[in-house]
Design a protein around this motif. Sequence first.
Motif, short mmCIF file in Angstrom:
data_model
loop_
_atom_site.label_atom_id
_atom_site.label_comp_id
_atom_site.label_asym_id
_atom_site.label_seq_id
_atom_site.Cartn_x
_atom_site.Cartn_y
_atom_site.Cartn_z
N THR A 58 -4.92 -6.72 2.61
CA THR A 58 -5.36 -5.73 1.62
C THR A 58 -5.01 -6.21 0.22
N LEU A 59 -5.99 -6.19 -0.67
CA LEU A 59 -5.79 -6.65 -2.05
C LEU A 59 -6.17 -5.56 -3.04
N LYS A 60 -5.48 -5.59 -4.17
CA LYS A 60 -5.80 -4.68 -5.27
C LYS A 60 -5.73 -5.46 -6.56
N SER A 61 -6.82 -5.48 -7.30
CA SER A 61 -6.92 -6.25 -8.55
C SER A 61 -6.57 -7.72 -8.33
N GLY A 62 -6.99 -8.25 -7.18
CA GLY A 62 -6.77 -9.67 -6.87
C GLY A 62 -5.39 -10.00 -6.34
N LYS A 63 -4.50 -9.01 -6.26
CA LYS A 63 -3.15 -9.25 -5.75
C LYS A 63 -3.00 -8.66 -4.35
N ILE A 64 -2.28 -9.37 -3.50
CA ILE A 64 -2.10 -8.94 -2.12
C ILE A 64 -1.11 -7.77 -2.06
N LEU A 65 -1.59 -6.65 -1.49
CA LEU A 65 -0.72 -5.50 -1.27
C LEU A 65 0.01 -5.61 0.06
N SER A 66 -0.71 -6.06 1.07
CA SER A 66 -0.11 -6.14 2.40
C SER A 66 -0.91 -7.08 3.28
N GLU A 67 -0.23 -7.61 4.31
CA GLU A 67 -0.88 -8.38 5.36
C GLU A 67 -0.38 -7.83 6.69
N LYS A 68 -1.28 -7.30 7.47
CA LYS A 68 -0.93 -6.71 8.76
C LYS A 68 -1.67 -7.48 9.86
N ARG A 69 -0.90 -7.95 10.84
CA ARG A 69 -1.46 -8.79 11.90
C ARG A 69 -1.33 -8.06 13.24
N TYR A 70 -2.44 -8.05 14.01
CA TYR A 70 -2.46 -7.35 15.28
C TYR A 70 -3.05 -8.25 16.38
N PRO A 71 -2.33 -8.41 17.50
CA PRO A 71 -2.83 -9.28 18.58
C PRO A 71 -3.95 -8.61 19.35
N ILE A 72 -4.93 -9.42 19.76
CA ILE A 72 -5.99 -8.95 20.67
C ILE A 72 -6.16 -9.99 21.78
#
Length: 206
Positions: free
Chosen positions: A151-165
């Motif tokens: 997730t990015l806001k104004s070009g900056k990363i807010l979060s990275e969430k990783r989920y296995p499938i």
Amino acid sequence: MKQIKWIYVLIYLLIGLLHSNCSVFYSSERIVSDTRFPIKNKTLSYELIGWDEELDRRRVTYILSALQNSQKFKSVQHYAQIKSDLHLQIILESSPKFKFFMGESSEPVSYMAEREPGRFTVYLLNRFLAVSTFFVIPDIDYDDDRILFRTLKSGKILSEKRYPIESYRIFGWVSVLLMWADDRDEWKTILTEKVNEYLVDIKDEI
């Protein structure tokens, strides 16, 4: 001679038929998340990365549908269509798919052998036994895929969430017997659960 030739043709047709039918079993944890939190009055744009194969493209439609149906954003559109408050990169992370005897590899075989020699050796042994026994011994493919929501806001990363499938695909006689119990038709529900889990994880960040 002609009779022997036709026998070989029938054998290869049988192998192809068995290989085209597989059972799929999802092996990652399933989490049902509570999405009863306030709607965010923000627009969201998305970008797809790594969803190249036909099966992957079908699955990503479930993710996009879940985002739209969640109604947690004012709008959800492709990044080329709007200038949004938030931007979401939906990334499929997966190791190289091992394809041998029944398809073309996505990269040179030597790369696969160097990166994961143990797994590749087991894969080759299983594939050899499956083909040599006409799939009496099943051919088992393991997909250790993961979805990364960045997730990015104004070009900056807010979060990275990783989920296995992660999942197993089983080809052969065993797959024919188990198709009634596989998770082939569960992917829409499974991926909707992943989207809901992501929405809960970022609700305080956006």
